[in-house]
Design an enzyme around this catalytic site. Structure first.
Site, PDB file in Angstrom:
ATOM      1  N   GLU A  74      50.369  38.783  39.563  1.00  0.00           N
ATOM      2  CA  GLU A  74      51.283  39.922  39.619  1.00  0.00           C
ATOM      3  C   GLU A  74      52.075  39.871  40.912  1.00  0.00           C
ATOM      4  O   GLU A  74      51.556  39.454  41.951  1.00  0.00           O
ATOM      5  CB  GLU A  74      50.497  41.231  39.544  1.00  0.00           C
ATOM      6  CG  GLU A  74      49.756  41.394  38.231  1.00  0.00           C
ATOM      7  CD  GLU A  74      48.825  42.590  38.217  1.00  0.00           C
ATOM      8  OE1 GLU A  74      48.520  43.060  37.105  1.00  0.00           O
ATOM      9  OE2 GLU A  74      48.398  43.048  39.286  1.00  0.00           O
ATOM     10  N   ASP A  87      41.743  42.489  34.581  1.00  0.00           N
ATOM     11  CA  ASP A  87      41.537  42.437  33.134  1.00  0.00           C
ATOM     12  C   ASP A  87      40.534  41.374  32.726  1.00  0.00           C
ATOM     13  O   ASP A  87      39.811  41.544  31.748  1.00  0.00           O
ATOM     14  CB  ASP A  87      42.858  42.156  32.422  1.00  0.00           C
ATOM     15  CG  ASP A  87      43.778  43.354  32.385  1.00  0.00           C
ATOM     16  OD1 ASP A  87      43.469  44.356  33.057  1.00  0.00           O
ATOM     17  OD2 ASP A  87      44.801  43.297  31.691  1.00  0.00           O
TER      18      ASP A  87
END
Length: 396
Positions: free
Chosen positions: A149, A165
């Site tokens: 990210e 995740d």
């Protein structure tokens, strides 16, 4: 575009990332060009093709889309119901032992990489459908992939590795500074990848059920415990014993939360009454209250531990989330606990996060959404970045 991690939205604002961090100072607007180089090096040792995707939100327009290898932005077309195939946004990645350099535009989003085959992306009327491999029917369930990210804006670059995740294909991220030096994070210790899965398999209580494999038995990933609870792989009661002990302790004692590292005089005081933990300010006024959290709320830092983007409940909730996941609320009534040596020491804890941090070369990780409380996250930042990097690491 669905971004699960709490980080991206906060980075887009280029403000305080989370509790325990000081406010970031913006760089001059002309310090960051429209695009910067992103060098992707493949040291994975894996044969076959690799594919790269740069997906996110154009910060100048708010549009969602993807960037090509030259850093040009392409908005997603309208989606449908049922979802329609998204345009092929893939970039041919480097072969093992090779590197490529693409351009990174001012985005807030993700850079995905996959091995062996391309990822499947679809579009709904609400935007991009990203992989959700906790769903057995997700078309990407049997593809080996991962993502980083990042946010690049006028204030600089923030880029992180993430395991919020899942824990999967290993990689590290970096940024090159104006003086030629680099900051990197995300590398595993030697043997860390296999060591993580071996340790998870050997842990009782359902933690081994987080591991997903391909049809031939090849390990693909371990789901984060929030999804393990969601799909029934991990017991919903995983954290109950710890929560009960926390509730008992703070029925008679006070939990002090100092949520901002640069504001040591801002404190809130928690006390349990029945099924509620009330927090008061220095004047005794109740500022927010939390119901007794369940495992899903703790692992996901959501639901009963919701953290709105405000200056009171959100910062307190982030601190509680970190304390529960790291199991520090019983050993220190002043939170956040700054001593990483005491994290995860209780028998009831987030063992997924514990094992990840233990195997990181620098000890840093985003193993749950607010792992940045106290600066324990795998993030690098610079206000005048000259180049970003992603290194695809070996599976050892």
């Amino acid at each position: 575009m669905r971004i699960r991690s709490k980080l991206c939205a906060v980075l887009a604002a280029a403000a305080t990332v989370a509790a325990g961090l000081t406010t970031l100072v913006a760089a001059p607007a002309d310090a960051v060009p429209a695009t910067i180089p992103l060098k992707i090096s493949n040291n994975s040792g894996r044969a076959g093709p690799a594919y790269i995707y740069n997906l996110g939100t154009n910060l100048a327009t708010g549009q969602q889309g993807w960037a090509d290898a030259d850093g040009n932005f392409h908005a997603w077309p309208a989606g449908g119901n049922p979802p329609t195939p998204a345009p092929d946004a893939s970039i041919a990645g480097p072969a093992d032992g090779q590197s490529i350099t693409v351009r990174m535009p001012k985005f807030s989003g993700r850079v995905y990489f996959s091995y062996g085959q391309k990822l499947v992306f679809k579009l709904t009327t609400g935007g991009l459908v990203q992989p959700a491999v906790q769903n057995q029917d997700d078309p990407n369930r049997n593809i080996l992939f991962n993502w980083t990210e990042y946010t690049l804006n006028d204030s600089g670059l923030w880029i992180n590795s993430t395991q919020v995740d899942m824990f999967s294909a290993p990689y590290a991220v970096g940024v090159q500074l104006a003086d030629g030096s680099t900051k990197t994070t995300g590398h595993l210790k030697s043997g860390g990848y296999k060591g993580f899965f071996d340790a998870l398999r050997g842990h009782s209580g359902g933690w081994s059920n987080l591991i997903q494999t391909a049809s031939d038995g090849t390990v693909l990933r371990a789901l984060a415990p929030t999804y393990g609870v969601e799909v029934g792989a991990l017991p919903a009661s995983a954290m109950d014993d710890y929560v009960n002990r926390v509730w008992s302790k703070y029925s008679s004692e006070t939990l002090t939360v100092t949520p901002f590292g640069d504001q040591p005089n801002t404190k809130y005081y928690g006390k349990v009454s029945g099924n509620v933990m009330n927090f008061t300010d220095g004047g005794g006024t109740v500022v927010t209250s939390f119901q007794k959290p369940d495992s899903a709320s703790i692992f996901g830092c959501a639901k009963l531990l919701d953290a709105p983007n405000d200056l009171v409940r959100g910062p307190i909730s982030r601190t509680l989330c970190a304390g529960y996941n790291r199991s520090t609320l019983l050993t220190n009534s002043n939170q956040p606990d700054p001593n990483a040596n005491g994290f995860y020491s209780d028998a009831v804890t987030n063992h997924y996060a514990r094992l990840i941090h233990d195997r990181m070369a620098d000890g840093k990780a985003y193993a749950f959404a607010f792992d940045d409380v106290g600066n324990h996250e795998s993030l690098v930042h610079d206000g005048d970045p000259r180049q970003a990097s992603i290194t695809l690491d070996p599976f050892n």
